[in-house]
Write a protein that holds these residues in place. Structure first.
Motif, short mmCIF file in Angstrom:
data_model
loop_
_atom_site.label_atom_id
_atom_site.label_comp_id
_atom_site.label_asym_id
_atom_site.label_seq_id
_atom_site.Cartn_x
_atom_site.Cartn_y
_atom_site.Cartn_z
N ASN A 1 -9.51 3.62 1.36
CA ASN A 1 -10.66 4.39 0.86
C ASN A 1 -11.25 5.28 1.96
OD1 ASN A 1 -11.38 3.25 -1.95
ND2 ASN A 1 -11.12 1.39 -0.71
N ILE B 1 -12.91 7.31 4.79
CA ILE B 1 -12.45 7.93 6.04
C ILE B 1 -11.01 7.51 6.35
CG2 ILE B 1 -12.83 7.89 8.54
CD1 ILE B 1 -15.89 7.71 7.90
N ASP C 1 -5.24 -2.57 4.54
CA ASP C 1 -6.57 -2.70 3.95
C ASP C 1 -6.71 -4.08 3.30
OD1 ASP C 1 -8.70 -0.18 3.00
OD2 ASP C 1 -8.97 -2.17 2.10
N LEU C 2 -7.92 -4.55 3.26
CA LEU C 2 -8.24 -5.79 2.55
C LEU C 2 -7.94 -5.63 1.06
CD1 LEU C 2 -9.63 -8.61 2.95
CD2 LEU C 2 -11.79 -7.49 2.39
N ASP D 1 -6.86 -8.77 6.39
CA ASP D 1 -8.29 -8.96 6.67
C ASP D 1 -8.43 -8.81 8.18
OD1 ASP D 1 -10.83 -9.74 7.22
OD2 ASP D 1 -10.72 -11.67 6.17
N VAL D 2 -8.99 -7.69 8.63
CA VAL D 2 -9.00 -7.41 10.08
C VAL D 2 -9.81 -8.43 10.88
CG1 VAL D 2 -8.58 -4.91 9.87
CG2 VAL D 2 -10.94 -5.77 9.92
N CYS E 1 -10.26 2.14 10.92
CA CYS E 1 -11.34 2.60 10.03
C CYS E 1 -11.90 1.48 9.16
CB CYS E 1 -10.84 3.71 9.11
SG CYS E 1 -10.25 5.15 9.97
N GLY F 1 -17.16 4.27 15.62
CA GLY F 1 -18.51 3.75 15.86
C GLY F 1 -19.47 4.27 14.80
N TYR G 1 -25.20 -4.12 11.56
CA TYR G 1 -24.27 -2.97 11.53
C TYR G 1 -24.35 -2.19 12.85
CZ TYR G 1 -21.99 1.30 9.94
OH TYR G 1 -21.14 2.37 9.82
N LYS H 1 -21.46 -1.78 15.87
CA LYS H 1 -20.92 -0.48 16.28
C LYS H 1 -21.17 -0.21 17.77
CE LYS H 1 -19.07 0.78 12.41
NZ LYS H 1 -17.61 0.94 12.32
N ILE I 1 -21.33 10.40 6.35
CA ILE I 1 -20.12 10.96 5.73
C ILE I 1 -20.12 10.53 4.26
CG2 ILE I 1 -17.59 11.10 5.85
CD1 ILE I 1 -19.02 12.08 8.43
N THR J 1 -18.87 8.99 1.51
CA THR J 1 -17.86 8.00 1.07
C THR J 1 -18.55 6.94 0.21
OG1 THR J 1 -18.22 6.44 2.88
CG2 THR J 1 -16.64 8.23 3.30
N THR K 1 -21.47 5.14 2.08
CA THR K 1 -22.81 5.74 2.10
C THR K 1 -23.42 5.79 0.69
OG1 THR K 1 -21.70 7.88 2.24
CG2 THR K 1 -22.79 7.12 4.21
N1 LIG Z 1 -19.38 6.83 5.80
C1 LIG Z 1 -20.18 7.00 6.86
O1 LIG Z 1 -21.19 7.71 6.79
C2 LIG Z 1 -19.88 6.33 8.15
C3 LIG Z 1 -20.67 6.65 9.25
C4 LIG Z 1 -20.41 6.04 10.46
C5 LIG Z 1 -19.37 5.15 10.58
N2 LIG Z 1 -18.61 4.85 9.49
C6 LIG Z 1 -17.52 3.89 9.67
O2 LIG Z 1 -16.29 4.45 9.25
C7 LIG Z 1 -15.45 3.40 8.76
C8 LIG Z 1 -14.97 3.76 7.36
O3 LIG Z 1 -16.10 3.89 6.52
P1 LIG Z 1 -16.02 4.52 5.06
O4 LIG Z 1 -17.28 5.25 4.86
O5 LIG Z 1 -14.72 5.21 4.87
O6 LIG Z 1 -16.09 3.18 4.18
P2 LIG Z 1 -15.36 2.76 2.82
O7 LIG Z 1 -16.13 1.61 2.30
O8 LIG Z 1 -15.15 3.96 1.96
O9 LIG Z 1 -13.90 2.26 3.33
C9 LIG Z 1 -13.78 1.13 4.15
C10 LIG Z 1 -12.44 0.50 3.91
O10 LIG Z 1 -12.34 -0.66 4.76
C11 LIG Z 1 -11.76 -1.71 4.00
N3 LIG Z 1 -12.14 -3.01 4.54
C12 LIG Z 1 -13.37 -3.60 4.47
N4 LIG Z 1 -13.32 -4.82 5.03
C13 LIG Z 1 -12.05 -4.98 5.48
C14 LIG Z 1 -11.39 -6.04 6.15
N5 LIG Z 1 -12.02 -7.19 6.47
N6 LIG Z 1 -10.08 -5.88 6.47
C15 LIG Z 1 -9.43 -4.74 6.14
N7 LIG Z 1 -10.00 -3.72 5.50
C16 LIG Z 1 -11.30 -3.84 5.18
C17 LIG Z 1 -12.29 -1.50 2.58
O11 LIG Z 1 -11.48 -2.17 1.62
C18 LIG Z 1 -12.24 0.01 2.46
O12 LIG Z 1 -10.99 0.46 1.97
C19 LIG Z 1 -16.28 2.12 8.82
O13 LIG Z 1 -16.01 1.46 10.02
C20 LIG Z 1 -17.70 2.64 8.84
O14 LIG Z 1 -18.58 1.74 9.46
C21 LIG Z 1 -18.83 5.42 8.29
#
Ligand SMILES: NC(=O)c1ccc[n+]([C@@H]2O[C@H](COP(=O)([O-])OP(=O)(O)OC[C@H]3O[C@@H](n4cnc5c(N)ncnc54)[C@H](O)[C@@H]3O)[C@@H](O)[C@H]2O)c1
Length: 252
Positions: A17, A19, A38-39, A64-65, A91, A142, A156, A160, A189, A191, A194
């Protein structure tokens, strides 16, 4: 521009999903064989399907990371199927939000486990092959929340901040092996994360404060990851690359 990552195996955690998905697609379009871990196995398979349908190379893996055994098994499966990984973009992450006094230990531990321990475990599982190859690129994600304290982002933000520190530690310890480690610091971002974490009040406040008056796109983080993994960034390590629409540097 010629594809930059032909012959390279790139592991993108959280590639099902947001990013991670955009990052997997970006590296695939640049010629890499992408392992999407991915999980959510269905989401990982969905990304892999979309890439292969467009003529790219990708395979999905469940992990599961935050679980060491799961990470070891995933790393072995990736190596057996695709060969050693030379680029990691981590990610996978979860967003949690609650006032400090209402943050229970389970939420705290889970957030640290996925975001910070997960980054450590996946990097640890891949680094030996990178050391053996004398080449590796590690890109961690981060957040601006570890720079600017926002109410209710306790676990959170701390997770980070740990990811940022881990990046520097990897950079310093592994530079002699041709490995760089860098941390992208995204702003807000657009997604699913957010959509869950940002209510209208937070959304309006961000749009008011951001010099570039919009949320970022996942593809804009993917582009930064591709740059950091490229030959153009060979002398950049231990760096925090803000991709945040100017949020961190803006005053009133
Ligand atoms: N979206 C933002 O605004 C934003 C801002 C700063 C940082 N981030 C970081 O960017 C990264 C991606 O965020 P996103 O917005 O794409 O989120 P998202 O929820 O769209 O995607 C996250 C993905 O991680 C997977 N995931 C969750 N737990 C897991 C686990 N234990 N093992 C394996 N996979 C797992 C989920 O299944 C999902 O596919 C995250 O680390 C988030 O903290 C996002």
């Amino acid at each position: 521009m010629a594809p930059r990552f032909v012959g390279k195996v790139v592991l993108v955690t959280g590639g099902g999903n947001g990013i991670g998905q955009a990052t997997a697609k970006r590296f695939a379009s640049d010629g890499a064989f992408v392992a999407i871990a991915d999980l959510d196995g269905d989401a990982a398979r969905g990304t892999a399907f979309a890439i292969t349908k467009d003529g790219g190379k990708a395979e999905a893996f469940e992990v599961d990371v935050g679980n060491e055994k799961s990470v070891s098994e995933m790393a072995l499966s990736v190596k057996t199927s695709l060969g050693p990984t030379s680029i990691l973009v981590n990610c996978a992450g979860i967003g949690t939000t609650s006032p400090l006094l209402l943050t229970d230990l389970e939420t705290w531990n889970k957030t640290i486990e996925v975001n910070l321990t997960g980054s450590f475990l996946v990097a640890k599982a891949l680094l030996p092959d990178m050391v053996e190859a004398g080449f590796g690129r590690i890109i961690l994600i981060g957040s601006i929340n570890s720079r600017k304290a926002l109410k209710r982002r306790n676990a959170y933000a701390v997770s980070k901040a740990g990811v940022a520190s881990l990046t520097q530690l990897i950079a310093v310890e592994f530079s002699e092996h041709g490995i760089t480690a860098n941390c992208i610091i995204p702003g807000p971002i657009d997604t699913a994360l957010t959509k869950r974490m940002h209510d209208q009040e937070i959304r309006d406040a961000y749009l008011d404060r951001l010099p570039i008056k919009r949320y970022g796109k996942p593809e804009e983080i993917a582009a930064a990851a591709a740059f950091l993994a490229s030959e153009d960034a060979a002398y950049i390590t231990g760096h925090f690359l803000d991709v945040d629409g100017g949020f961190d540097v803006s005053g009133l």
